[in-house]
Design a protein around this motif. Structure first.
Motif, PDB file in Angstrom:
ATOM      1  N   ASP A  25       0.812  -1.217   0.015  1.00  0.00           N
ATOM      2  CA  ASP A  25       0.034   0.044  -0.151  1.00  0.00           C
ATOM      3  C   ASP A  25       0.762   1.204  -0.089  1.00  0.00           C
ATOM      4  OD1 ASP A  25      -3.197  -0.300   0.239  1.00  0.00           O
ATOM      5  OD2 ASP A  25      -2.021  -1.998   1.102  1.00  0.00           O
ATOM      6  N   ARG A  27       2.376   2.638  -2.541  1.00  0.00           N
ATOM      7  CA  ARG A  27       2.192   3.253  -3.670  1.00  0.00           C
ATOM      8  C   ARG A  27       0.704   3.935  -3.499  1.00  0.00           C
ATOM      9  NH1 ARG A  27       2.196  -0.703  -8.443  1.00  0.00           N
ATOM     10  NH2 ARG A  27       4.475  -0.363  -7.962  1.00  0.00           N
ATOM     11  N   ALA A  28      -0.354   3.411  -2.906  1.00  0.00           N
ATOM     12  CA  ALA A  28      -1.469   4.062  -2.331  1.00  0.00           C
ATOM     13  C   ALA A  28      -1.271   5.450  -1.577  1.00  0.00           C
ATOM     14  CB  ALA A  28      -2.396   3.383  -1.920  1.00  0.00           C
ATOM     15  N   ARG A  30       1.813   7.023  -1.498  1.00  0.00           N
ATOM     16  CA  ARG A  30       2.413   8.151  -2.263  1.00  0.00           C
ATOM     17  C   ARG A  30       1.514   8.879  -3.157  1.00  0.00           C
ATOM     18  NH1 ARG A  30       5.659   4.512  -4.920  1.00  0.00           N
ATOM     19  NH2 ARG A  30       7.000   4.269  -2.923  1.00  0.00           N
ATOM     20  N   SER A  31       0.455   8.119  -3.628  1.00  0.00           N
ATOM     21  CA  SER A  31      -0.518   8.851  -4.288  1.00  0.00           C
ATOM     22  C   SER A  31      -1.544   9.755  -3.657  1.00  0.00           C
ATOM     23  CB  SER A  31      -1.522   7.658  -5.356  1.00  0.00           C
ATOM     24  OG  SER A  31      -0.806   6.977  -6.179  1.00  0.00           O
ATOM     25  N   ASN A  51       6.381  13.077   1.768  1.00  0.00           N
ATOM     26  CA  ASN A  51       6.185  11.596   1.361  1.00  0.00           C
ATOM     27  C   ASN A  51       7.019  10.829   2.034  1.00  0.00           C
ATOM     28  OD1 ASN A  51       4.902   9.529  -0.497  1.00  0.00           O
ATOM     29  ND2 ASN A  51       6.733   9.505  -1.402  1.00  0.00           N
ATOM     30  N   GLU A  55       6.330   7.891   4.208  1.00  0.00           N
ATOM     31  CA  GLU A  55       6.718   6.568   3.950  1.00  0.00           C
ATOM     32  C   GLU A  55       7.428   5.774   5.075  1.00  0.00           C
ATOM     33  OE1 GLU A  55       9.777   5.066   0.663  1.00  0.00           O
ATOM     34  OE2 GLU A  55       8.147   6.214  -0.376  1.00  0.00           O
TER      35      GLU A  55
END
Length: 149
Positions: A25, A27-28, A30-31, A51, A55
């Motif tokens: 997740d 990637r989600a 980051r989006s 970010n 992260e």
């Protein structure tokens, strides 16, 4: 396992969402940060800092807080102020204040000499104008203000 219901702290000016504690997740995550930064006209460098911090917190929750990937909720709320991005990060892992035992300054050791770990949280501390931690209602809550510069 059934995880406790987690409701994000929200205000009319915040962007909030809940992610499962799974590295896939990221990637989600980051989006979510990129959408927030785009909607609030936050510059590229500040967006990268937000970010990076998020992260690091997310990865530490999955790997160390829960010790594995799971469906435990991680709540993230972001809002933009005149000088900083405010972040509220909550997870349901065991109580842990990542800022409690950090050195007052960055370690001087070379990478070969220093122990593994701790640099990510040290980095998040250095990027934050303010930070605090609390364990409230079975949740770790970290509040940060990240300078917009």
């Amino acid at each position: 396992m059934r995880w406790p219901r987690l409701v994000c702290q929200m205000s009319s000016s915040s962007h909030s969402t809940i992610f499962p504690a799974r590295l896939a997740d990221l990637r989600a995550v980051r989006s979510f940060v990129e959408r927030f930064c785009g909607s609030e006209a936050i510059g590229h460098d500040a967006c990268l800092r937000v970010n990076l911090v998020l992260e690091e917190l997310f990865t530490n929750t999955v790997r160390h807080g829960h010790g594995r990937e799971c469906d435990a909720p991680i709540c993230v709320s972001l809002s933009k102020g005149p000088q900083a991005v405010s972040m509220i990060y909550e997870d349901t892992g065991p109580p842990f204040n990542p800022y409690a035992h950090l050195p007052s300054q960055a370690p001087e050791d070379t990478l070969e000499l220093r122990k593994l770990g701790g640099l990510g949280i040290l980095l998040t501390r250095e990027l934050a104008a303010t930070r605090d931690y609390a364990y409230i209602h079975g949740r770790n809550r970290i509040r940060l203000a990240l300078r917009l510069r």
